[in-house]
Write an enzyme that holds these catalytic residues in place. Structure first.
Site, PDB file in Angstrom:
ATOM      1  N   ASP A 199       9.840  26.390  49.498  1.00  0.00           N
ATOM      2  CA  ASP A 199      10.124  25.079  48.747  1.00  0.00           C
ATOM      3  C   ASP A 199       9.577  24.030  49.671  1.00  0.00           C
ATOM      4  OD1 ASP A 199      11.039  22.744  47.589  1.00  0.00           O
ATOM      5  OD2 ASP A 199      13.091  23.564  47.000  1.00  0.00           O
ATOM      6  N   GLN A 202      10.022  18.668  49.898  1.00  0.00           N
ATOM      7  CA  GLN A 202      10.283  17.508  50.881  1.00  0.00           C
ATOM      8  C   GLN A 202       9.457  17.678  52.058  1.00  0.00           C
ATOM      9  OE1 GLN A 202      12.098  14.991  50.271  1.00  0.00           O
ATOM     10  NE2 GLN A 202      13.336  15.721  48.471  1.00  0.00           N
ATOM     11  N   LYS A 225       6.890  13.161  44.475  1.00  0.00           N
ATOM     12  CA  LYS A 225       7.590  12.943  45.633  1.00  0.00           C
ATOM     13  C   LYS A 225       6.278  12.619  46.778  1.00  0.00           C
ATOM     14  CE  LYS A 225      11.860  15.328  44.928  1.00  0.00           C
ATOM     15  NZ  LYS A 225      12.588  16.701  45.010  1.00  0.00           N
TER      16      LYS A 225
HETATM   17  C1  LIG Z   1      13.168  17.633  44.470  1.00  0.00           C
HETATM   18  C2  LIG Z   1      13.447  18.895  44.764  1.00  0.00           C
HETATM   19  C3  LIG Z   1      13.336  19.835  44.163  1.00  0.00           C
HETATM   20  C4  LIG Z   1      13.056  19.841  42.662  1.00  0.00           C
HETATM   21  O1  LIG Z   1      11.784  19.160  42.331  1.00  0.00           O
HETATM   22  P1  LIG Z   1      11.716  18.486  40.932  1.00  0.00           P
HETATM   23  O2  LIG Z   1      10.349  17.701  41.182  1.00  0.00           O
HETATM   24  O3  LIG Z   1      12.781  18.113  40.384  1.00  0.00           O
HETATM   25  O4  LIG Z   1      11.172  19.742  40.171  1.00  0.00           O
HETATM   26  C5  LIG Z   1      13.417  21.106  44.578  1.00  0.00           C
HETATM   27  N1  LIG Z   1      13.751  21.369  45.962  1.00  0.00           N
HETATM   28  C6  LIG Z   1      13.673  20.513  46.830  1.00  0.00           C
HETATM   29  C7  LIG Z   1      13.869  20.560  48.343  1.00  0.00           C
HETATM   30  C8  LIG Z   1      13.541  18.987  46.521  1.00  0.00           C
HETATM   31  O5  LIG Z   1      13.646  18.158  47.241  1.00  0.00           O
END
Ligand SMILES: *Cc1c(COP(=O)(O)O)cnc(C)c1O
Length: 406
Positions: A199, A202, A225
């Site tokens: 994931d 960030q 983001k």
């Molecule tokens: C924001 C985030 C998500 C989810 O992302 P979405 O844009 O809301 O789908 C998943 N994992 C992490 C670490 C995040 O910061």
């Protein structure tokens, strides 16, 4: 040269006031602001180019298709994927993780194991719980210590021939902790045939990403983001793996042939892009990559690290202020509470009156909050356009909140 005022001038929203004060936007881990170059690409798409992609013989359809595929190649370079068709457009990290957990359903059976960590966002927890429900597999969770650091000796013990998936974030959204994914991936490869999912929601906004060097099977992140519009995101998957797994959504765009006797699927990336995509958004995501490359990803990283170091140092001067993950390696985030102030949202409300936007609460990471036995934290998170003066205002604001609330 890194010119912060020049960078700020590219974000019109930073000129606005909130509650009569200049906006100080420190909620970048929830979503970043978008530079004018990205907004102009969105506008230009709808004023000059709008058409559905891949289907049309007409000029606009072809131009829109070319622009979207050009954006795909920009993203390929951005994460150093081997092929452009390994880049699948999604609406964000959540969709990417749900897609992966769904297409792996047939690969898991009862008593297989999925390893995640305590530091995960709910969107890297719940899809795996759903997969466990569908298959009878079990979830194992790498614990953290009091600094928020993953306890990898537990991970070593978890790894076995039962491990079928390891899914962790590169950077925690709640605390900003940088996880040792290189070590996690190496150990997984050495001991198992498990799929490795990272994931990167960030990490993509802050780090150079090299999915080939990383040797993950999947890497997911959100465009919004990292300076791109809402509703954009990317799933990277290794070619052999994506080719071997079944589709997620069925519909238009993802078929080669469709008949009632049976349907065959399109090749990558279209097999995983059923339906009309967010064409304008996907093109604008390429413009966000251009923006980050223009500023320089080293420059972004250096500036954000300097902001983090400065913010942590000055916040810790406040008596009774605790930073979670204080001693861990972090990026972009300082997450804290004031002693004797039970509710982080009270601090957030006072800061908002001063025009300062931070996030308060559990940040979609309730297990972390449970671990620290708190309801939430105040989280300030940084982007390339933030300044040291803004951190000074934050520190002043927190001091004021402390006086008002204690
Ligand atoms: C924001 C985030 C998500 C989810 O992302 P979405 O844009 O809301 O789908 C998943 N994992 C992490 C670490 C995040 O910061």
């Amino acid at each position: 040269m890194f010119d912060i005022q020049e960078i700020r001038s590219q974000f019109s929203i930073l000129d606005r006031e909130v509650n009569g004060k200049p906006l100080v936007y420190l909620d970048n881990a929830a979503t970043s602001q978008k530079p004018n170059s990205v907004l102009e690409v969105c506008h230009a798409y709808y004023t000059e180019l709008n058409a559905n992609v891949h289907r049309g013989i007409h000029t606009l359809s072809q131009l829109a298709t070319e622009e979207m595929e050009l954006s795909r190649r920009k993203i390929q370079k951005f994460i150093n994927a081997e092929h452009d068709f390994e880049v699948i457009f999604t609406k964000g990290t959540t969709e990417g993780l749900n897609l992966i957990s769904y297409i792996l359903t047939q690969k898991l059976k009862k008593d297989d194991e999925i390893i995640i960590s305590y530091l995960e966002h709910h969107s890297n927890i719940v899809p795996w719980q759903l997969l466990c429900e569908r298959t009878g597999a079990k979830l194992r969770v790498i614990p953290i210590d009091e600094n928020g650091i993953l306890q990898l000796d537990y991970f070593d013990k978890f790894l076995s021939e039962k491990t079928k998936v390891v899914s962790v974030n590169q950077v925690s959204n709640a605390l900003g902790i940088v996880n040792p994914i290189e070590e996690i991936i190496a150990k997984t490869r050495k001991n198992t045939d498990a799929y490795v999912v990272i994931d990167g929601a960030q990490s993509a906004p802050h780090f150079n990403i090299d999915v080939q060097k990383m040797d993950c099977d999947f890497f997911v992140f959100s465009g919004h983001k990292m300076y791109a519009p809402m509703g954009t995101g990317v799933l990277y998957g290794k070619r052999e793996i994506l080719e071997a797994l079944p589709p997620f959504h069925g519909g238009g765009e993802m078929i080669a042939t469709c008949s009632f006797d049976g349907t065959t699927y399109a090749g990558l990336p279209f097999k995983y892009e059923a339906g009309t995509p967010n064409v304008g958004g996907n093109i604008a995501l390429g413009a966000a990559v251009d923006f980050m490359n223009r500023v320089g990803r080293e420059n972004i990283q250096n500036h954000e690290n300097a902001l983090l170091e400065y913010a942590q140092r000055h916040l810790l001067e406040i008596e009774g202020l605790k930073v979670y993950g204080e001693k861990a390696k972090r990026v972009g985030v300082v997450s804290f509470n004031l002693e004797g102030v039970g509710i982080s949202s009270d601090v957030g409300m006072i800061l908002d009156k001063m025009g300062i936007a931070v996030r308060t609460g559990h940040h979609c990471t309730q297990p972390i909050m449970e671990f620290f036995n708190i309801a939430g934290t105040v989280r300030a998170s940084f982007a390339v356009y933030n300044t040291f003066e803004e951190i000074d205002l934050l520190v002043e604001g927190v001091k004021k909140a402390q006086r008002m609330l204690s």
